[in-house]
Design a protein around this motif. Structure first.
Motif, PDB file in Angstrom:
ATOM      1  N   ASN A   3       0.812  -1.224   0.000  1.00 62.04           N
ATOM      2  CA  ASN A   3       0.000   0.000   0.000  1.00 62.04           C
ATOM      3  C   ASN A   3       0.843   1.271   0.000  1.00 62.04           C
ATOM      4  OD1 ASN A   3      -2.395  -1.447  -0.078  1.00 62.04           O
ATOM      5  ND2 ASN A   3      -2.500  -1.580   2.150  1.00 62.04           N
ATOM      6  N   ARG A   4       1.998   1.220  -0.604  1.00 60.18           N
ATOM      7  CA  ARG A   4       2.847   2.400  -0.748  1.00 60.18           C
ATOM      8  C   ARG A   4       2.622   2.950  -2.160  1.00 60.18           C
ATOM      9  NH1 ARG A   4       8.310  -0.169   1.485  1.00 60.18           N
ATOM     10  NH2 ARG A   4       9.208   1.584   0.339  1.00 60.18           N
ATOM     11  N   PHE A   5       1.407   3.470  -2.363  1.00 63.96           N
ATOM     12  CA  PHE A   5       0.955   3.848  -3.686  1.00 63.96           C
ATOM     13  C   PHE A   5       1.759   5.000  -4.275  1.00 63.96           C
ATOM     14  CE2 PHE A   5      -3.203   2.253  -1.829  1.00 63.96           C
ATOM     15  CZ  PHE A   5      -3.020   0.968  -2.329  1.00 63.96           C
ATOM     16  N   ASP A   6       2.068   5.991  -3.461  1.00 64.34           N
ATOM     17  CA  ASP A   6       2.802   7.145  -3.996  1.00 64.34           C
ATOM     18  C   ASP A   6       4.184   6.744  -4.507  1.00 64.34           C
ATOM     19  OD1 ASP A   6       0.722   8.952  -3.565  1.00 64.34           O
ATOM     20  OD2 ASP A   6       1.343   9.324  -1.495  1.00 64.34           O
ATOM     21  N   LEU A  38      -3.281   1.895  -9.536  1.00 63.73           N
ATOM     22  CA  LEU A  38      -2.817   2.669  -8.377  1.00 63.73           C
ATOM     23  C   LEU A  38      -3.658   3.930  -8.172  1.00 63.73           C
ATOM     24  CD1 LEU A  38       1.000   2.225  -8.960  1.00 63.73           C
ATOM     25  CD2 LEU A  38      -0.289   1.388  -6.969  1.00 63.73           C
ATOM     26  N   TYR A  39      -3.939   4.638  -9.254  1.00 60.84           N
ATOM     27  CA  TYR A  39      -4.772   5.837  -9.112  1.00 60.84           C
ATOM     28  C   TYR A  39      -6.192   5.479  -8.669  1.00 60.84           C
ATOM     29  CZ  TYR A  39      -1.414   9.300 -10.670  1.00 60.84           C
ATOM     30  OH  TYR A  39      -0.338  10.144 -10.746  1.00 60.84           O
ATOM     31  N   LYS A  42      -6.235   4.987  -5.050  1.00 63.41           N
ATOM     32  CA  LYS A  42      -6.173   6.262  -4.336  1.00 63.41           C
ATOM     33  C   LYS A  42      -7.450   7.080  -4.497  1.00 63.41           C
ATOM     34  CE  LYS A  42      -2.471   8.728  -4.706  1.00 63.41           C
ATOM     35  NZ  LYS A  42      -1.770   9.154  -3.519  1.00 63.41           N
ATOM     36  N   ASN A  44      -8.517   8.423  -7.322  1.00 60.60           N
ATOM     37  CA  ASN A  44      -8.374   9.414  -8.388  1.00 60.60           C
ATOM     38  C   ASN A  44      -8.789   8.758  -9.705  1.00 60.60           C
ATOM     39  OD1 ASN A  44      -7.521  11.167 -10.399  1.00 60.60           O
ATOM     40  ND2 ASN A  44      -5.707  11.827  -9.262  1.00 60.60           N
ATOM     41  N   SER A  48      -6.915   7.600 -13.270  1.00 57.84           N
ATOM     42  CA  SER A  48      -7.000   6.167 -13.505  1.00 57.84           C
ATOM     43  C   SER A  48      -7.575   5.882 -14.886  1.00 57.84           C
ATOM     44  CB  SER A  48      -7.857   5.504 -12.423  1.00 57.84           C
ATOM     45  OG  SER A  48      -7.913   4.116 -12.632  1.00 57.84           O
TER      46      SER A  48
END
Length: 181
Positions: A3-6, A38-39, A42, A44, A48
């Motif tokens: 979960n380290r998306f950034d 990933l977006y 989050k 977004n 995405s």
């Protein structure tokens, strides 16, 4: 998976410039798809959708039929998440039709990319008969998929078939308990 998306976004974006120079379309298509996922994770959906469209374009150029169909399913998911059920159904149907036209046998692949999500969208649209139709097809494709069976039970609840729904909900409890799910 952590979960380290950034951080993941940064690395995939950096990789894209190298992959473009190498003309590695396969890796580019995967990277665009991962950026889309990933977006979406989050929340977004605009970004995405943009990245999912990029992945779709590359997959079409490559004639990667399985991934083109999957890209349509991903875009359908984005529309469903945004509450645009009509467009979600359109993209799920486009993906399914594309796959059939290009020889993808969803039954052999145990793919529920289309029938289960279409059934879920119809459920959200409060159309239980259409939902049951597609969920039955999804269960035929993958009869062991407990989540599809639960979606089927949820649709039976919409039809006020409480006893039938309850029997479906009870069956997977042991499985989920053993899997600590």
């Amino acid at each position: 998976s952590q979960n380290r998306f950034d951080e993941s976004l940064e690395h995939f974006k950096a990789a894209l410039s190298y992959l473009s120079r190498l003309d590695d379309k396969e890796a580019e298509g995967k990277s665009w798809a991962w950026l889309s996922f990933l977006y979406a994770a989050k929340g977004n959906y605009d970004s995405s959708f943009e990245y999912a469209s990029q992945s779709l374009d590359i997959r079409k150029q490559m004639s990667d039929h399985v991934c083109v169909a999957a890209s349509y399913a991903n875009i359908g998911y984005l529309y469903k998440s945004a509450g645009d059920y009509s467009d979600a159904l359109d993209y799920y149907r486009m993906g399914k039709q594309y796959g059939v036209a290009h020889g993808i046998n969803y039954g052999n692949a145990n793919w529920n990319y289309f029938d289960e999500p279409i059934g879920a969208v119809y459920q959200l649209m409060n159309d239980p008969d259409s939902s049951l139709y597609y969920l039955r097809q999804a269960i035929e494709i993958d009869p062991k998929n407990q989540m599809t069976k639960i979606a089927f039970g949820e649709t039976l609840l919409l039809k006020k078939q409480y006893d039938s729904a309850l029997s479906i909900f009870i069956k997977p409890i042991d499985h989920f308990t053993k899997e600590n799910d």
